[in-house]
Scaffold this active site. Structure first.
Site, PDB file in Angstrom:
ATOM      1  N   ALA A   1       0.383  -1.146  -0.200  1.00  0.00           N
ATOM      2  CA  ALA A   1      -0.273   0.132  -0.016  1.00  0.00           C
ATOM      3  C   ALA A   1       0.458   1.421   0.085  1.00  0.00           C
ATOM      4  O   ALA A   1       1.194   1.620  -0.069  1.00  0.00           O
ATOM      5  CB  ALA A   1      -1.587   0.088   0.862  1.00  0.00           C
TER       6      ALA A   1
ATOM      7  N   GLY B   1      -0.180  -5.847  -0.032  1.00  0.00           N
ATOM      8  CA  GLY B   1      -0.821  -6.009  -1.473  1.00  0.00           C
ATOM      9  C   GLY B   1       0.321  -6.938  -2.771  1.00  0.00           C
ATOM     10  O   GLY B   1      -1.126  -7.233  -3.539  1.00  0.00           O
TER      11      GLY B   1
ATOM     12  N   GLU C   1      -0.666  -9.781  -2.843  1.00  0.00           N
ATOM     13  CA  GLU C   1      -1.699 -10.584  -2.983  1.00  0.00           C
ATOM     14  C   GLU C   1      -1.531  -9.991  -5.163  1.00  0.00           C
ATOM     15  O   GLU C   1      -1.993 -11.244  -5.484  1.00  0.00           O
ATOM     16  CB  GLU C   1      -2.511  -9.646  -3.060  1.00  0.00           C
TER      17      GLU C   1
ATOM     18  N   GLU D   1       0.437  -7.126   7.053  1.00  0.00           N
ATOM     19  CA  GLU D   1      -1.150  -6.366   6.563  1.00  0.00           C
ATOM     20  C   GLU D   1      -1.050  -5.938   8.126  1.00  0.00           C
ATOM     21  O   GLU D   1      -1.640  -4.893   8.641  1.00  0.00           O
ATOM     22  CB  GLU D   1      -2.393  -6.461   6.246  1.00  0.00           C
TER      23      GLU D   1
END
Length: 269
Positions: free
Chosen positions: A68, A121, A124, A144
């Site tokens: 992020a 992310g 991911e 996270e």
């Protein structure tokens, strides 16, 4: 191919599209209102192009993506981006952009060429690709928790299925990072290669797949995705993450990470 601000997209004469995250000085952060929307648009364009057979996703510089964008608040492009509440985003299936679902339902094979950090992310993004070639310098982590939220792009479903409950618990609850060799041992990547061979290996794999029957590739990929069911808790993951972002602890964690300060003392509220 369309030109973008934060990614670079090129397609060769063999039908291989290369999508590169292009903020190397900032470790290729992902934010929902720019990078995510650009990736979603580029993949949609590639999917509709009959000449494209395979997509390679990678990052320029020393990171695939470190996750992020904490330091730059994304600028809304529409009134909906600016004003929508968390419940509206969940109810209307607009979770700060739809990159994750575009990735999940993309019909053509996608290869992640992970050149360095793939965190939060960023990991991911990699694991939603169909195959992963990792540089020996790659580092993976579902981090996270350091922001006070749960992973919310299918990691809580994917990791237990791949590595088992207890190892997944440790990875997620402690934000445990693993290197490329560990990822290979756990079955989380297909191959680990020297850093200077990464793109050569990824392109060789892409060329191999691009030479195969494209309809067979698409339908076989769909069957494997159905077998995995990695998206069955997607809405719940996002609901929990949105709830946590309203708590004092998560707001404090987010601010500390953005300002590179020490982890705050959590109060459970």
């Amino acid at each position: 191919m369309t030109e973008y601000e934060r990614i670079v997209v090129t397609t060769d004469d063999k039908g291989v599209t290369l999508l590169e995250l292009n903020q190397p000085d900032r470790l290729n952060p992902i934010d929902p209102l720019s990078t995510e929307s650009e990736i979603a648009a580029a993949l949609t364009e590639a999917e509709r192009d009959p000449e494209v057979r395979v997509v390679i996703v990678t990052g320029r510089g020393r990171a695939f993506s470190a996750g992020a964008d904490l330091r730059n608040k994304p600028q809304p492009k529409t009134e909906y981006d600016k004003n929508a509440t968390m419940p509206q985003r969940l109810a209307y299936d607009y979770s700060y952009g739809l990159m994750w679902k575009v990735l999940l339902h993309f019909k053509k094979p996608i290869i992640a060429a992970v050149n360095g950090y793939a965190l939060g992310g960023g990991w991911e993004l990699a694991h939603l690709c169909d195959l992963i070639i990792a540089s020996e310098k790659a580092v993976f982590g579902a981090i996270e928790v350091e922001l006070g939220v749960n992973p919310f792009a299918m990691s809580t479903n994917y990791l237990p299925k791949m590595v088992g409950k207890h190892r997944a618990m440790d990875m997620i609850l402690n934000g445990r990072k693993i290197n490329a060799q560990e990822a290979l041992e756990y079955g989380l990547v297909n191959k680990v290669v020297p850093a200077d061979s990464l793109m050569k290996e990824a392109r060789a794999l892409a060329d191999e797949i691009a030479a195969r029957p494209p309809l067979t590739m698409a339908l076989t990929k769909r069957l494997i995705h159905r077998a995995m069911h990695v998206d069955e808790d997607y809405e719940l993951e996002r609901a929990f993450a949105y709830l946590l972002r309203s708590t004092e602890d998560t707001k404090a964690a987010w601010a500390a990470a953005a300002n590179r300060e020490e982890t705050p003392a959590y109060k459970g509220r």
